[in-house]
Design a protein around this motif. Structure first.
Motif, PDB file in Angstrom:
ATOM      1  N   ARG A   1       1.594  -1.710  -4.937  1.00 40.12           N
ATOM      2  CA  ARG A   1       0.290  -1.067  -5.096  1.00 40.12           C
ATOM      3  C   ARG A   1      -0.205  -1.464  -6.472  1.00 40.12           C
ATOM      4  O   ARG A   1       0.572  -1.962  -7.301  1.00 40.12           O
ATOM      5  CB  ARG A   1       0.341   0.449  -4.908  1.00 40.12           C
ATOM      6  CG  ARG A   1       1.126   1.214  -5.975  1.00 40.12           C
ATOM      7  CD  ARG A   1       1.043   2.719  -5.756  1.00 40.12           C
ATOM      8  NE  ARG A   1      -0.293   3.224  -6.051  1.00 40.12           N
ATOM      9  CZ  ARG A   1      -0.650   4.494  -5.890  1.00 40.12           C
ATOM     10  NH1 ARG A   1       0.206   5.375  -5.400  1.00 40.12           N
ATOM     11  NH2 ARG A   1      -1.868   4.896  -6.204  1.00 40.12           N
ATOM     12  N   ARG A   2      -1.501  -1.269  -6.755  1.00 44.99           N
ATOM     13  CA  ARG A   2      -2.044  -1.745  -8.028  1.00 44.99           C
ATOM     14  C   ARG A   2      -1.719  -0.802  -9.177  1.00 44.99           C
ATOM     15  O   ARG A   2      -1.479  -1.243 -10.294  1.00 44.99           O
ATOM     16  CB  ARG A   2      -3.560  -1.947  -7.896  1.00 44.99           C
ATOM     17  CG  ARG A   2      -3.930  -3.043  -6.919  1.00 44.99           C
ATOM     18  CD  ARG A   2      -5.376  -2.941  -6.495  1.00 44.99           C
ATOM     19  NE  ARG A   2      -5.658  -1.603  -5.933  1.00 44.99           N
ATOM     20  CZ  ARG A   2      -6.852  -1.163  -5.571  1.00 44.99           C
ATOM     21  NH1 ARG A   2      -7.906  -1.938  -5.712  1.00 44.99           N
ATOM     22  NH2 ARG A   2      -7.009   0.046  -5.069  1.00 44.99           N
TER      23      ARG A   2
ATOM     24  N   GLY B   1       0.842  -1.198   0.000  1.00 42.30           N
ATOM     25  CA  GLY B   1       0.000   0.000   0.000  1.00 42.30           C
ATOM     26  C   GLY B   1       0.873   1.242   0.000  1.00 42.30           C
ATOM     27  O   GLY B   1       1.116   1.836   1.057  1.00 42.30           O
TER      28      GLY B   1
ATOM     29  N   LEU C   1      -8.832  -3.565   4.306  1.00 44.66           N
ATOM     30  CA  LEU C   1      -7.858  -4.565   3.833  1.00 44.66           C
ATOM     31  C   LEU C   1      -6.854  -4.979   4.907  1.00 44.66           C
ATOM     32  O   LEU C   1      -6.059  -5.894   4.686  1.00 44.66           O
ATOM     33  CB  LEU C   1      -7.131  -4.023   2.597  1.00 44.66           C
ATOM     34  CG  LEU C   1      -8.027  -3.838   1.369  1.00 44.66           C
ATOM     35  CD1 LEU C   1      -7.298  -3.055   0.283  1.00 44.66           C
ATOM     36  CD2 LEU C   1      -8.487  -5.196   0.841  1.00 44.66           C
ATOM     37  N   HIS C   2      -6.862  -4.309   6.060  1.00 39.13           N
ATOM     38  CA  HIS C   2      -5.859  -4.610   7.084  1.00 39.13           C
ATOM     39  C   HIS C   2      -5.940  -6.070   7.531  1.00 39.13           C
ATOM     40  O   HIS C   2      -4.918  -6.742   7.664  1.00 39.13           O
ATOM     41  CB  HIS C   2      -6.035  -3.700   8.303  1.00 39.13           C
ATOM     42  CG  HIS C   2      -5.659  -2.267   8.044  1.00 39.13           C
ATOM     43  ND1 HIS C   2      -5.692  -1.299   9.024  1.00 39.13           N
ATOM     44  CD2 HIS C   2      -5.227  -1.621   6.921  1.00 39.13           C
ATOM     45  CE1 HIS C   2      -5.307  -0.130   8.530  1.00 39.13           C
ATOM     46  NE2 HIS C   2      -5.027  -0.300   7.244  1.00 39.13           N
TER      47      HIS C   2
ATOM     48  N   ALA D   1      -1.027  -7.837  -3.978  1.00 41.99           N
ATOM     49  CA  ALA D   1      -0.598  -8.177  -2.616  1.00 41.99           C
ATOM     50  C   ALA D   1      -0.074  -9.610  -2.573  1.00 41.99           C
ATOM     51  O   ALA D   1       0.929  -9.900  -1.906  1.00 41.99           O
ATOM     52  CB  ALA D   1      -1.769  -8.000  -1.654  1.00 41.99           C
TER      53      ALA D   1
ATOM     54  N   THR E   1      -2.561  -0.197   3.591  1.00 41.41           N
ATOM     55  CA  THR E   1      -3.722  -0.141   2.691  1.00 41.41           C
ATOM     56  C   THR E   1      -4.916   0.435   3.467  1.00 41.41           C
ATOM     57  O   THR E   1      -4.857   0.596   4.693  1.00 41.41           O
ATOM     58  CB  THR E   1      -4.040  -1.564   2.187  1.00 41.41           C
ATOM     59  OG1 THR E   1      -3.993  -2.476   3.285  1.00 41.41           O
ATOM     60  CG2 THR E   1      -3.045  -2.011   1.121  1.00 41.41           C
TER      61      THR E   1
ATOM     62  N   VAL F   1       1.707  -2.994   6.409  1.00 40.28           N
ATOM     63  CA  VAL F   1       0.397  -2.920   5.768  1.00 40.28           C
ATOM     64  C   VAL F   1      -0.116  -1.484   5.869  1.00 40.28           C
ATOM     65  O   VAL F   1      -0.481  -1.008   6.953  1.00 40.28           O
ATOM     66  CB  VAL F   1      -0.600  -3.911   6.406  1.00 40.28           C
ATOM     67  CG1 VAL F   1      -1.991  -3.740   5.792  1.00 40.28           C
ATOM     68  CG2 VAL F   1      -0.120  -5.354   6.236  1.00 40.28           C
TER      69      VAL F   1
ATOM     70  N   HIS G   1      -5.014  -8.624   4.593  1.00 37.82           N
ATOM     71  CA  HIS G   1      -3.595  -8.490   4.249  1.00 37.82           C
ATOM     72  C   HIS G   1      -2.692  -8.981   5.384  1.00 37.82           C
ATOM     73  O   HIS G   1      -1.632  -9.576   5.144  1.00 37.82           O
ATOM     74  CB  HIS G   1      -3.269  -7.041   3.872  1.00 37.82           C
ATOM     75  CG  HIS G   1      -3.717  -6.686   2.477  1.00 37.82           C
ATOM     76  ND1 HIS G   1      -3.889  -5.393   2.034  1.00 37.82           N
ATOM     77  CD2 HIS G   1      -4.028  -7.487   1.411  1.00 37.82           C
ATOM     78  CE1 HIS G   1      -4.280  -5.403   0.757  1.00 37.82           C
ATOM     79  NE2 HIS G   1      -4.380  -6.659   0.378  1.00 37.82           N
TER      80      HIS G   1
END
Ligand SMILES: NC(=O)C1=CN([C@@H]2O[C@H](COP(=O)(O)OP(=O)(O)OC[C@H]3O[C@@H](n4cnc5c(N)ncnc54)[C@H](OP(=O)(O)O)[C@@H]3O)[C@@H](O)[C@H]2O)C=CC1
Ligand SMILES: O=C1CO[C@H](CO)[C@@H](O)[C@@H]1O
Length: 322
Positions: free
Chosen positions: A37-38, A11, A79-80, A59, A75, A73, A83
């Motif tokens: 990241r995306r 993230g 998402l925590h 991820a 994000t 992490v 992930h």
């Protein structure tokens, strides 16, 4: 482990760019080896800026990298938990941003999985490392303030969030200012006074988004100390105030982040300066890597992080928001 901890950041947005990467790069017991990241352009920019060559757009790929010891992490909140659990499953230590997760139930799952895989879990409530917070704790424990009667914190952001920003979408941020910035102050309350025994809350609805725009919590701690937390989004000229009133004295900071503290005791009134580290995340990273090296719990463990989320759960339930 007697070599530096090899980190991957999951993230690479605002906080990772502003502070986390720099804190890892400057820590003598850490190496920053990978990032994810995306968005490919944002990822490349992050990699170039911080000299990170192993860059992943999912991820799963980052977590599968066998050369990484620990994952940071960073994000959005929803998402925590997934992930963290995926990272622990792969044998990685996890330092997760605040608030720890969407609910205490998720926090418990994260704690259980990290324990079962024998990996370290920490939460980024770095205000515990502020020298001004340590000074207040010292005044409390030495009895200089007498019996603590009440603690009060007010915090806010001026930002007017759009309705689709994850910080104000309930399924992504879990709530509004209470989750985002109130959580930091609750963690400080927990450190100074322990977890509250009772929590009640009222929230102010937003006209623009589904999360609350303001929240006020009333708490009772062991020994009868009461606490009040007020937090806001989208308010002009917000304050960052913390005050603790005891039978023998009082401490007040008008800016917790600056570290100026007014101390009023039987010895008189004085202004003290206790500024934090210039990179607020630096002491957090240093403590976490030392915890891994020494095989101990970090200062802000998963259990500590969950305490704050339990308070938030109770607050939202009492306010009717959940
Ligand atoms: N401790 C502190 O003082 C602060 C803590 N925070 C906390 O840090 C966290 C992140 O906040 P912030 O940096 O402001 O948020 P941002 O939205 O700026 O960053 C989030 C990052 O996560 C990435 N991301 C989102 N979904 C995924 C996914 N499925 N896989 C991989 N990467 C993903 C996003 O990039 P992309 O969309 O390209 O995938 C983006 O880079 C939050 O928990 C927040 O509360 C934030 C600020 C300060
Ligand atoms: O302390 C903080 C400052 O503001 C951020 C929002 O922009 C929070 O997420 C963060 O926790």
């Amino acid at each position: 482990m007697n070599r530096p901890v090899r980190w991957g950041i999951l993230g690479c947005g605002d906080i990772a760019t502003k502070r986390v990467a720099d804190a890892i790069l400057r820590d003598t017991q850490s190496e920053l080896v990978a990032a994810c990241r995306r968005d490919s352009a944002g990822l490349a920019q992050f990699g170039n800026h911080f000299g990170v060559s192993r860059l992943y757009s999912t991820a799963d790929e980052l977590i599968a990298d066998g050369d990484i010891d620990a994952i940071y992490v960073a994000t959005p909140v929803y998402l925590h938990c997934p992930h963290t659990i995926a990272s622990a499953n792969a044998g990685k230590h996890v330092l997760v941003e605040k608030p720890m997760a969407m609910s205490a139930n998720e926090c418990q799952q994260m704690i259980d999985v990290c324990r079962s895989y024998g990996v370290t879990l920490g939460v980024a409530y770095y205000r515990r490392f502020y020298p001004v917070v340590s000074r207040i704790a010292e005044l409390l424990t030495t009895g200089a303030l007498g019996r603590p009667l009440s603690i009060l914190a007010t915090t806010g952001l001026e930002t007017r969030f759009d309705r689709d920003n994850w910080r104000v979408v309930l399924s992504q941020g879990g709530g509004g200012p209470l989750m985002d910035i109130g959580s930091h102050r609750l963690d400080v309350f927990n450190m100074l006074l322990g977890a509250p025994l009772e929590v009640q809350a009222a929230v102010t609805a937003s006209e623009d988004y589904e999360a609350e725009q303001a929240a006020t919590l009333l708490m009772r701690f062991a020994g009868g100390t009461t606490g009040v937390l007020q937090c806001y989004f989208g308010a002009a000229n917000v304050s960052d105030r913390l005050e603790l009133i005891g039978t023998e004295g009082r401490v007040l900071t008008e800016s917790l982040n600056d570290g100026n503290l007014q101390v009023i005791t039987a010895a008189g009134s004085q202004i003290e300066q206790h500024p934090p580290h210039y990179n607020l995340h630096a002491p957090l990273i240093a403590d976490f890597t030392t915890a891994i090296q020494e095989g101990r719990e970090p200062k802000i463990s998963g259990v500590e992080g969950m305490t704050t989320t339990q308070i938030i759960d109770t607050a939202y339930e009492s306010s009717g928001l959940r």
